[in-house]
Scaffold this active site. Structure first.
Site, mmCIF file in Angstrom:
data_model
loop_
_atom_site.group_PDB
_atom_site.id
_atom_site.type_symbol
_atom_site.label_atom_id
_atom_site.label_comp_id
_atom_site.label_asym_id
_atom_site.label_seq_id
_atom_site.Cartn_x
_atom_site.Cartn_y
_atom_site.Cartn_z
ATOM 1 N N GLN A 71 0.679 -1.276 0.002
ATOM 2 C CA GLN A 71 -0.065 0.073 0.054
ATOM 3 C C GLN A 71 0.839 1.230 0.055
ATOM 4 O O GLN A 71 2.073 1.173 0.392
ATOM 5 C CB GLN A 71 -0.905 -0.003 1.127
ATOM 6 C CG GLN A 71 -2.086 -1.109 1.209
ATOM 7 C CD GLN A 71 -2.859 -0.987 2.496
ATOM 8 O OE1 GLN A 71 -2.727 -1.775 3.413
ATOM 9 N NE2 GLN A 71 -3.563 -0.056 2.381
ATOM 10 N N ASP A 230 -2.301 -4.873 -0.230
ATOM 11 C CA ASP A 230 -1.927 -6.205 0.074
ATOM 12 C C ASP A 230 -2.807 -6.821 1.242
ATOM 13 O O ASP A 230 -3.131 -8.011 1.383
ATOM 14 C CB ASP A 230 -0.419 -6.462 0.149
ATOM 15 C CG ASP A 230 0.079 -5.568 0.991
ATOM 16 O OD1 ASP A 230 -0.310 -4.823 1.624
ATOM 17 O OD2 ASP A 230 1.433 -5.810 0.948
HETATM 18 O O1 LIG Z 1 1.844 -0.080 4.875
HETATM 19 C C1 LIG Z 1 1.344 -1.161 4.885
HETATM 20 C C2 LIG Z 1 -0.192 -1.078 5.669
HETATM 21 O O2 LIG Z 1 -0.776 0.228 5.779
HETATM 22 C C3 LIG Z 1 1.839 -2.190 4.696
HETATM 23 O O3 LIG Z 1 1.314 -3.442 5.115
HETATM 24 C C4 LIG Z 1 2.379 -2.153 3.281
HETATM 25 O O4 LIG Z 1 0.987 -2.651 2.413
HETATM 26 C C5 LIG Z 1 3.514 -3.363 2.960
HETATM 27 O O5 LIG Z 1 3.045 -4.805 3.330
HETATM 28 P P1 LIG Z 1 3.979 -5.729 3.221
HETATM 29 O O6 LIG Z 1 4.710 -5.763 1.827
HETATM 30 O O7 LIG Z 1 4.864 -5.984 4.321
HETATM 31 O O8 LIG Z 1 3.208 -7.237 3.172
#
Ligand SMILES: O=C(CO)[C@@H](O)[C@H](O)COP(=O)(O)O
Ligand SMILES: Nc1ncnc2c1ncn2[C@@H]1O[C@H](COP(=O)(O)OP(=O)(O)O)[C@@H](O)[C@H]1O
EC number: 2.7.1.17
Length: 464
Positions: A71, A230
């Site tokens: 995100q 995600d």
């Molecule tokens: O910043 C957020 C949610 O607000 C994170 O969850 C990112 O979406 C990254 O996700 P991963 O790569 O660690 O799954």
């Protein structure tokens, strides 16, 4: 047999799954690494996607494909659709001062955070796209002036897969729009006033699609799904329903639940996101999760399996050794300049086993704080579904129930973000959310360990 594909373009890697649209059976998969760092040329995501697609046997035979991705990342495009600069990712904290400024600009004291929470469901910290735009306007005015459109990682990859090159074809979905800081989950509308406050000008933003809307077609004719952030994709991937609570241990640690009403937490701990099924996704995110285990394994010179053995061989509470895991600064609590620390070192706790245990417990305690914050927003936590790369650790699976204070259900190791995206793709082809069953989940239970959490809280509160 109609096939569908789901993509997870996450922080550390890109994963592709190809599944049977009817049964959900896994047919093929592929993956490729992303470059390290907190900023990234979007072209690197595209190249990793091509490698992962090739490893998954190509997508020429799939009826639909959808993209889940990390995100918040700021992707700036010029009038010709060219990328203006490397994307700043969710875990890039350079815009922390801009976040503080933007919050204060909506009102003094508690009025600012409250106005943001009421306006967009969240109080922005450095992760949010809106703060990155302020940083860009302040630090790179020439790049800001060239920027005609702003989108997110999943929007950009979907747009590239569609191949039109026309900025007007950019599309996003509710879940990812809700992490920008200029879209309201409660009203379903962009807040262009907040975008202009941050960036000093308006830009073209992606159309926000609903859960079963199409973003076009690929060159081979496959329908393109709306995609998702995600975490929202992971919620779809595990089949989470309203009331279910999920913890994901990837690069980020996230704690979220599917809710039927939008959240608006003026403390900023819980982000009031939207989900990918038409509901909402109150979420707490930490910057330090699976990489805390990576770092502990590196410090001890062992692999993940040995780290887990060591952690499980030490007593609960690691004899009083506490690791506060703020290795990349922290987002929740909002301490972007913090560093990690070890408390309670004695001759007795100076062993590899104690350090391994403290790393696992410290990372889990930070997530348990997130569960408390979700409870504070009205969630009932009867059970947690645990996913992400860190859930592959035997120590994490066995210690989590005591730290979380509830049973923990661990689905078989898998790519649940990509699976959620594949479910979106299946939804497009059949017109109905697929009811694929998830089998083989294992339930872990243990007595709660309040003293472990209490010791952690003392050490956490000493960290600036
Ligand atoms: O910043 C957020 C949610 O607000 C994170 O969850 C990112 O979406 C990254 O996700 P991963 O790569 O660690 O799954
Ligand atoms: N057995 C394991 N034990 C602990 N951590 C693991 C294990 N397997 C993978 N990981 C870690 O999980 C992380 C990747 O998880 P993933 O959910 O794919 O992250 P992201 O979605 O953020 O790219 C890496 O930091 C990796 O080292």
């Amino acid at each position: 047999m109609a096939l569908v594909a789901g993509i997870d373009s996450s922080t550390q890697s890109c994963k592709v799954v190809v599944r049977d649209a009817g049964t959900g059976a896994l047919v093929r998969q592929g993956r490729a690494a992303h470059p390290d760092g907190t900023s990234c040329p979007p072209e690197a995501w595209w190249q990793a996607l091509q490698t992962a697609i090739a490893e998954a046997g190509g997508l020429d035979d799939v009826a639909a494909v959808s993209v889940g991705a990390q995100q918040h990342g700021m992707v700036c495009l010029d009038a010709n659709g060219a990328v203006v600069r490397d994307a700043l990712l969710w875990n890039d904290t350079r815009s922390a001062p801009d976040a503080a400024d933007l919050v204060a600009e909506l009102g003094p004291g508690e009025a600012g955070p409250r106005a943001w929470a009421e306006g967009i469901g969240s109080v922005p910290v450095a992760s949010f796209t809106v703060t990155k735009l302020r940083w860009l306007a302040r630090n790179e005015p020439a790049n800001a002036a060239r920027t005609e459109a702003v989108c997110l990682p999943h929007d950009w990859l979907t747009w590239r897969l569609g191949g039109s090159g026309d900025l007007a074809a950019l599309a996003t979905d509710r879940s990812d729009a809700s992490g920008t800081g200029y879209w309201s989950p409660a009203t379903g509308e962009y807040r262009r006033d907040l975008l202009k406050l941050a960036f000093g000008k308006d830009v073209l933003l992606p159309v926000v699609l609903g859960p079963a809307d199409s973003a076009g077609r690929t060159a081979s004719g496959a329908l393109l799904g709306p995609g998702a952030g995600d975490n929202a994709a992971a919620a779809l991937g595990v089949g989470a329903r309203p009331g279910d609570v999920v913890v994901s241990i990837g690069t980020s640690g996230t704690v979220f639940s599917v809710a039927t009403v939008p959240a608006a937490d003026p403390t900023g701990t819980v982000a009031g996101f939207a989900d990918a099924s038409g509901h909402f996704l109150p979420l707490v995110c930490t910057l330090n999760a699976a990489r805390v285990l990576d770092a502990a394994a590196t410090m001890l010179g062992v692999d993940h399996a040995r780290l887990a053995e060591l952690a499980l061989s030490a007593p609960a509470g690691a004899g009083g050794l506490v690791l506060v895991p703020y290795l990349e600064g922290e987002r929740t609590p909002n301490k972007p300049d913090a560093t990690g620390s070890l408390h309670g070192l004695t001759l007795g706790t100076s062993t590899p086993a104690h350090l391994a245990r403290a790393a696992v417990e410290g990372m889990l305690c930070a997530l348990a704080d997130g569960l408390d914050a979700l409870r504070g927003q009205g969630a009932t936590v009867n059970r947690v579904v645990l996913v992400g790369g860190g859930a592959r650790s035997e120590a994490v699976r066995r210690i989590a129930p005591s730290v979380f204070g509830c049973p923990v259900l661990v689905p078989p190791p898998g790519e649940y973000v990509a699976d959620g995206a594949a479910r979106q793709a299946a939804w497009l082809t059949t017109g109905q959310a697929p009811d694929w069953t998830l089998t083989g989940a294992e339930l872990f239970e243990s007595d709660p360990a309040p003293t472990v959490r209490a010791r952690y809280a003392e050490a956490r509160d000493l960290t600036l």
